[in-house]
Design a protein around this motif. Structure first.
Motif, mmCIF file in Angstrom:
data_model
loop_
_atom_site.group_PDB
_atom_site.id
_atom_site.type_symbol
_atom_site.label_atom_id
_atom_site.label_comp_id
_atom_site.label_asym_id
_atom_site.label_seq_id
_atom_site.Cartn_x
_atom_site.Cartn_y
_atom_site.Cartn_z
ATOM 1 N N MET A 1 0.910 -0.890 -0.236
ATOM 2 C CA MET A 1 0.125 -0.016 -0.416
ATOM 3 C C MET A 1 1.021 1.423 0.378
ATOM 4 N N PHE B 1 1.954 5.107 0.630
ATOM 5 C CA PHE B 1 1.635 5.876 2.237
ATOM 6 C C PHE B 1 2.328 7.464 1.955
ATOM 7 N N ILE C 1 1.866 11.070 2.240
ATOM 8 C CA ILE C 1 0.217 11.517 3.371
ATOM 9 C C ILE C 1 0.361 12.607 3.945
ATOM 10 N N ALA D 1 6.109 -3.570 12.490
ATOM 11 C CA ALA D 1 4.714 -2.590 12.285
ATOM 12 C C ALA D 1 3.807 -2.130 13.525
ATOM 13 N N ILE E 1 4.603 1.737 10.525
ATOM 14 C CA ILE E 1 2.926 1.643 10.245
ATOM 15 C C ILE E 1 3.152 -0.225 8.841
ATOM 16 N N ARG F 1 4.314 7.172 10.847
ATOM 17 C CA ARG F 1 3.491 8.470 10.849
ATOM 18 C C ARG F 1 4.925 8.835 11.798
ATOM 19 N N ARG G 1 -8.023 14.491 7.429
ATOM 20 C CA ARG G 1 -6.831 13.202 6.846
ATOM 21 C C ARG G 1 -6.913 11.890 7.192
ATOM 22 N N GLY G 2 -7.664 11.400 6.002
ATOM 23 C CA GLY G 2 -7.610 9.810 5.406
ATOM 24 C C GLY G 2 -6.874 9.346 5.001
ATOM 25 N N VAL G 3 -6.989 8.144 5.084
ATOM 26 C CA VAL G 3 -5.361 7.072 4.738
ATOM 27 C C VAL G 3 -6.115 5.997 4.803
ATOM 28 N N THR G 4 -5.876 5.149 3.786
ATOM 29 C CA THR G 4 -6.151 3.759 3.422
ATOM 30 C C THR G 4 -5.161 2.974 4.179
ATOM 31 N N PHE G 5 -6.074 1.794 4.524
ATOM 32 C CA PHE G 5 -5.679 0.571 5.424
ATOM 33 C C PHE G 5 -5.813 -0.822 5.090
ATOM 34 N N LYS G 6 -5.349 -1.805 5.331
ATOM 35 C CA LYS G 6 -6.109 -3.365 5.198
ATOM 36 C C LYS G 6 -7.287 -2.913 6.053
ATOM 37 N N LEU H 1 -3.708 -0.153 15.104
ATOM 38 C CA LEU H 1 -2.705 -1.276 14.543
ATOM 39 C C LEU H 1 -2.764 -2.204 14.941
ATOM 40 N N GLY I 1 -1.617 -5.100 12.534
ATOM 41 C CA GLY I 1 -0.711 -5.741 11.736
ATOM 42 C C GLY I 1 0.127 -4.570 10.045
ATOM 43 N N ASP I 2 0.716 -4.834 9.902
ATOM 44 C CA ASP I 2 1.386 -4.683 8.786
ATOM 45 C C ASP I 2 0.373 -4.211 7.516
ATOM 46 N N CYS I 3 0.182 -2.216 8.140
ATOM 47 C CA CYS I 3 -0.626 -1.966 6.970
ATOM 48 C C CYS I 3 -2.746 -2.161 7.637
ATOM 49 N N LEU J 1 -4.964 4.776 16.364
ATOM 50 C CA LEU J 1 -4.658 5.302 15.286
ATOM 51 C C LEU J 1 -5.760 6.301 14.639
ATOM 52 N N CYS K 1 -10.172 -3.387 2.160
ATOM 53 C CA CYS K 1 -9.767 -1.691 2.462
ATOM 54 C C CYS K 1 -10.402 -1.261 3.153
ATOM 55 N N ASP L 1 -6.719 9.596 10.878
ATOM 56 C CA ASP L 1 -6.038 9.281 11.479
ATOM 57 C C ASP L 1 -5.410 10.315 12.165
ATOM 58 N N TYR L 2 -6.496 11.739 11.878
ATOM 59 C CA TYR L 2 -5.798 12.949 12.726
ATOM 60 C C TYR L 2 -7.501 13.781 12.039
#
Lengths: 130, 161
Positions: free
Chosen positions: A1, A3, A6, A92, A116, A128, B10-15, B39, B41-43, B55, B66, B71-72
Motif C-alpha cells: 500500500m 502511504f 500523506i 509494524a 505502519i 507515521r 486526514r484520510g488514509v487507506t489501510f487493509k 494498528l 498488523g503491517d498496513c 490510530l 480496504c 487518522d488526524y
C-alpha cells in the motif's frame, strides 16, 4: 500500500555541522553530496537546528531537501519512508527513535513515530510522524 | 453544541484485519463505520485490544477489505466505562480533557491507571450505628495521542494527533 507523503508538512531548519560535513564528504565521490542526507531521519540538535543526533533521540522528521546555504526542509508530520536500523529493525506497531546515523530504531516507549509497515528486503519502514 | 466533526480530517487507506472483515460481512458497513481502530498488523487495522493506542476512526469501508481511516483531526466516537475490581462508575467514563485509547470494540475508554483503596464497612449493629468509609479511587491519566474535547454519556468528540 502507498502511504508516502500523506499528511506531508515541510519545515525549514538549519543543518547542524554533522549534516554539513556529511554532504561535503560525500561530494568528493557523488554529484553534489546531497544524497548523503536526503530522506534521512533527523532530530532537533540545537536551537532551530537539526542533525542525525544521537541514538535514542526523538525523531523530528525526514530530510526532504538540503540546500547548500546550510538549510534543510524537513518533513515533520505525516507518513514517510525511512531506513530501519539493521540491529534494531522495527516492525509494524513499533514506535521508533533516531539511530544517530539517519535511520530509525525501535523505541522502548511510545513516541511520536509509529511504524505502519516494514520492508525487511529494502531495510526500510513506513513511519507515521505526529 | 459546538460542531467539531471532521476538522483537520486526514484520510488514509489501510487493509482491514480479519476481525473487521467478519464484522462488516455479518453486520454490513454500518457495523464498522465510525468505529475506533488501532494498528493490528503491517498496513492493517482493526478494533484491537482494550487499552491500545488509537490510530483513527473508520470513515469508509470497502467490500474489497480496504478501509479509509481518519487518522488526524476531530471525530466522534463511542465511549465505554472501564471496570476495575468489579467497580464501574461514572468517573471511569471519558470526559473533556481526558486521554483515551481503544476499548477493543470500536469505542474508546479512559487512558489512565486506576487505584482503588477499599473502604471499610460500617457496623449497623453498633450503638450508635457506625458508618463505613467509601472506596478511595485515584485516577492517574496516561497521555496519548487522543484527547477528549467534549463528551456525553455515550460518545466523545476526540482530537486525534
Amino acid at each position: 500500500m502507498e502511504f508516502e507523503h500523506i499528511g506531508y508538512r515541510g519545515v525549514t531548519f538549519k543543518a547542524d555541522d554533522g549534516l554539513k560535513n556529511a554532504v561535503l564528504t560525500a561530494k568528493a565521490w557523488e554529484n553534489d553530496g546531497r544524497d548523503a542526507v536526503l530522506d534521512k531521519a533527523v532530530t532537533l540538535t540545537n536551537d532551530g537546528e537539526v542533525g542525525f543526533g544521537n541514538e535514542g533521540d526523538r525523531l523530528l522528521g525526514r530530510i526532504h531537501q538540503y540546500e547548500f546555504d546550510g538549510y534543510v526542509t524537513v518533513q515533520d508530520q505525516g507518513y514517510c519512508t525511512l531506513l530501519g536500523n539493521e540491529t534494531s529493525f522495527p516492525e509494524a506497531g513499533d514506535y521508533v527513535v533516531v539511530d544517530g546515523n539517519g535511520g530509525v530504531k525501535i523505541s522502548t516507549s511510545e513516541t511520536n513515530a509509529l511504524v505502519i509497515s516494514a520492508d525487511t528486503t529494502d531495510k526500510t519502514v513506513i513511519v507515521r510522524i505526529s | 453544541m459546538i460542531e467539531f466533526e471532521h476538522i483537520g480530517y486526514r484520510g488514509v487507506t489501510f487493509k482491514a484485519d480479519n476481525g473487521l472483515k467478519t464484522t462488516a460481512t455479518s453486520g454490513g458497513r454500518n457495523a464498522v463505520l465510525g468505529k475506533a481502530v488501532t494498528l493490528t498488523g503491517d498496513c492493517e487495522v482493526g478494533f484491537g485490544d482494550g487499552g491500545e493506542r488509537i490510530l483513527g476512526c473508520i470513515f469508509q469501508y470497502e467490500m474489497d477489505g480496504c478501509v479509509t481511516v481518519q487518522d488526524y483531526g476531530y471525530c466522534t466516537l463511542a465511549t465505554s466505562k472501564i471496570t476495575k475490581n468489579g467497580i464501574e462508575t461514572h468517573e471511569f467514563l471519558p470526559k473533556a480533557g481526558d486521554y483515551v485509547v481503544v476499548d477493543g470494540d470500536g469505542g474508546v475508554i479512559l487512558s489512565a491507571t486506576i487505584d482503588i483503596t477499599p473502604g471499610t464497612p460500617g457496623d449497623p449493629e453498633a450503638e450508635p450505628p457506625e458508618e463505613g468509609t467509601p472506596d478511595e479511587i485515584t485516577i492517574t491519566p496516561i497521555v496519548t495521542n487522543a484527547v477528549v474535547i467534549s463528551a456525553d454519556n455515550d460518545t466523545a468528540v476526540v482530537r486525534i494527533s
